[in-house]
Design a protein around this motif. Structure first.
Motif, mmCIF file in Angstrom:
data_model
loop_
_atom_site.group_PDB
_atom_site.id
_atom_site.type_symbol
_atom_site.label_atom_id
_atom_site.label_comp_id
_atom_site.label_asym_id
_atom_site.label_seq_id
_atom_site.Cartn_x
_atom_site.Cartn_y
_atom_site.Cartn_z
ATOM 1 N N HIS A 187 -2.499 6.447 -2.399
ATOM 2 C CA HIS A 187 -2.429 7.152 -1.114
ATOM 3 C C HIS A 187 -1.228 6.746 -0.279
ATOM 4 N N HIS A 189 -9.910 4.035 -7.176
ATOM 5 C CA HIS A 189 -8.893 3.148 -7.703
ATOM 6 C C HIS A 189 -9.524 2.081 -8.595
ATOM 7 N N ASP A 199 -0.491 1.854 -3.627
ATOM 8 C CA ASP A 199 -1.738 2.610 -3.684
ATOM 9 C C ASP A 199 -1.390 4.079 -3.937
ATOM 10 N N HIS A 209 0.814 -1.203 0.000
ATOM 11 C CA HIS A 209 0.000 0.000 0.000
ATOM 12 C C HIS A 209 0.855 1.264 0.000
HETATM 13 ZN ZN LIG Z 1 -6.028 4.644 -1.820
#
Ligand SMILES: [Zn+2]
Length: 501
Positions: A144, A166, A142, A108
């Motif tokens: 983020h 996403h 990700d 992530h």
């Molecule tokens: Zn995200």
């Protein structure tokens, strides 16, 4: 030549302000599958792993998949859970050391543990200790991600999503795998440089459907076609993780064997970082308080689809508790009808309702149990049970299509004109099946109050008459000054108005 590649998915996004830790059983609820069984479950959906598998088949790799471990966003990962999952990846790496041509990871980028701020950086350090400095490692992130210096230093190739909502997981997996293939074949010698911006997160949270980031992602795609530029990743950051290196960043992966590529990569990274900083006042969301959101709902004509109210601040997908009651209370006070609120994450209430049967009239306390300071306390409500379920559903939208998920024991509780989806496990609203599976037809409703910041748009915007965004005062409120930051580097914008870049 047959390449041997070790792959793994180890994904969690951790809200350090949330009480409680993410434990191994939290991964197990979402996804904790070792070896080829993970490929069977996730290898043909919109996942990074599917992109890895696509390339592995095309290129004839021997692919060893260690584990797919994914947890819904929550508090920091416990050391026991982290060591268990990282241990599987390291154990498989050690077992095949000497045979491996490369490593492919889906991470992530905002993983925080109770013993370290940078879960991904720690994993890469452990892997480097096993395989040495030179083995190619390619990683997806990700959008983020809080991409740290330690992360960038310990893997050569980085590919982040370019969409929010996403929807490009499989293409990102494919790209990371293709770049790894070229590196293993000796066609490139990839390296990555990083720029960080002194902001808590990108002002528009990285939205790819509106606002300043749209142009940046388009530019990044065009730049990836330039000679020697392999991947341009623009990370919006994750401000619910209070770590030193929080915030937006740019990672540019380039071919260090191509003359001039490093200089060009540096210029690209600088330009994107500057553009993010310059756009810091240009947010697209207008945040309504709960009273104003309900006022809009009362006057809304749903002939062309429901009004969607995004409960941005109580988004379980950013680690908020998902049991805030402020918006529900306002909806009840406003006497909304033909309305839905979903989900209300309240295991106690779900269990209590499961002691009854469909059709029963029940009075129970709902929500507000985790931290009433963020989003309101419990509501004592009398209503009727219209559905009881084990919470299982299969997604059919752009994000979850074909993937099996569960809310755990779930009930639909109708109070006046509002259907409340009361669930046990944490999930944000990503897919219409999260309602349809429990007898709620979202397109026929007048108002859908959904706990989600932005991802809901992928599945619900197509049926919505209108979308509005609400700050209910819950844990992921956009008003960052309400969260007690202690670890993030200072000065940082917007906490410190005198921040410069
Ligand atoms: Zn995200």
């Amino acid at each position: 030549m047959t390449f041997t590649v070790l792959s793994a998915e180890f994904v969690s996004e951790n809200n350090t302000f949330k009480k409680g830790l993410t434990e191994l059983h939290d991964f197990a609820v979402d996804c904790l599958i070792e070896g080829d069984a993970a490929i069977a479950a996730r290898g043909d959906a919109n996942t990074e792993l599917a992109g890895f598998v696509d390339v592995a088949r095309e290129k004839g790799w021997r692919m060893i998949h260690a584990v797919s471990a994914l947890a819904s966003p929550a508090g920091s990962v416990s050391r026991a859970a982290y060591d268990h999952i990282a241990g599987i990846i390291c154990r498989e790496t050690t077992a095949h050391k000497g045979q491996l041509d490369g490593i492919l990871l889906s991470l992530h980028g905002a993983q925080v543990c109770d013993f370290c701020e940078d879960g991904e950086g720690e994993l890469l350090r452990r892997l480097r200790a096993i395989v040495g400095p030179d083995l190619p490692i390619s990683v997806t992130l990700d959008l983020h991600a809080n991409a740290t210096a330690a992360m960038a230093k310990n893997a050569q190739i980085w590919v982040s999503y370019k969409t929010y909502p996403h929807v490009d997981m499989r293409p990102c997996g494919r790209k990371a795998a293709e770049l790894l293939q070229d590196a293993m074949a000796g066609l490139t010698r990839p390296a990555t440089l990083r720029r960080a911006v002194p902001m808590m997160d990108e002002i528009n949270s990285g939205r790819s459907d509106a606002g300043p980031m749209v142009a940046l992602y388009d530019q990044a795609r065009a730049q990836e076609a330039e000679r020697g530029i392999l991947s341009v990743s623009i990370n919006a950051g994750f401000s619910d993780a209070d770590i030193f290196e929080m915030g937006p960043s740019v990672l540019v992966t380039y071919d260090s064997a191509t003359p001039g590529a490093e200089t060009r990569a540096s210029a690209i990274a600088d330009a994107h970082a500057r553009a993010i900083w310059d756009a810091r006042f240009s947010g697209q969301n207008e945040f309504l308080d709960v009273v104003n959101a309900v006022e809009v709902a009362r006057g809304f004509d749903s002939a062309h689809g429901p009004l969607v109210i995004a409960d941005y601040a109580d988004n379980p997908g950013s680690g908020a508790y998902g049991d805030a009651t402020n918006l529900l209370r306002a909806m009840l006070d406003g006497k909304l009808t033909n309305a839905v609120l979903a989900p209300m994450i309240d295991p106690e209430a779900a269990a209590a309702l499961h002691r009854h049967k469909v059709g029963d009239s029940v009075t129970i306390d709902i929500g507000g149990k985790c931290d009433p300071n963020f989003g309101g306390g419990p509501l004592a409500l009398t209503g009727t049970i219209t559905c009881l379920s084990n919470g299982s559903y299969r997604g059919d939208g752009p994000m979850l299509g074909g993937l099996d998920h569960t809310f755990g024991p779930t009930a639909v509780f109708r109070v006046d004109g509002i259907d409340i989806l009361i669930v046990t496990e944490r999930e944000q609203m990503l897919d219409r099946q999260q309602l349809c599976a429990f007898g709620i037809e979202p397109a026929r409703k007048a108002v859908l109050a959904l706990k989600s910041m932005q991802h809901f748009r992928a599945a619900f915007e197509p049926i919505a008459g209108k979308v509005i965004v609400c700050d209910s005062g819950a844990l992921s409120t956009p008003n960052m000054s309400r969260r007690p930051y202690t670890h993030v580097r200072r000065p940082i914008w917007p906490l410190d108005s005198d921040t410069t870049f």
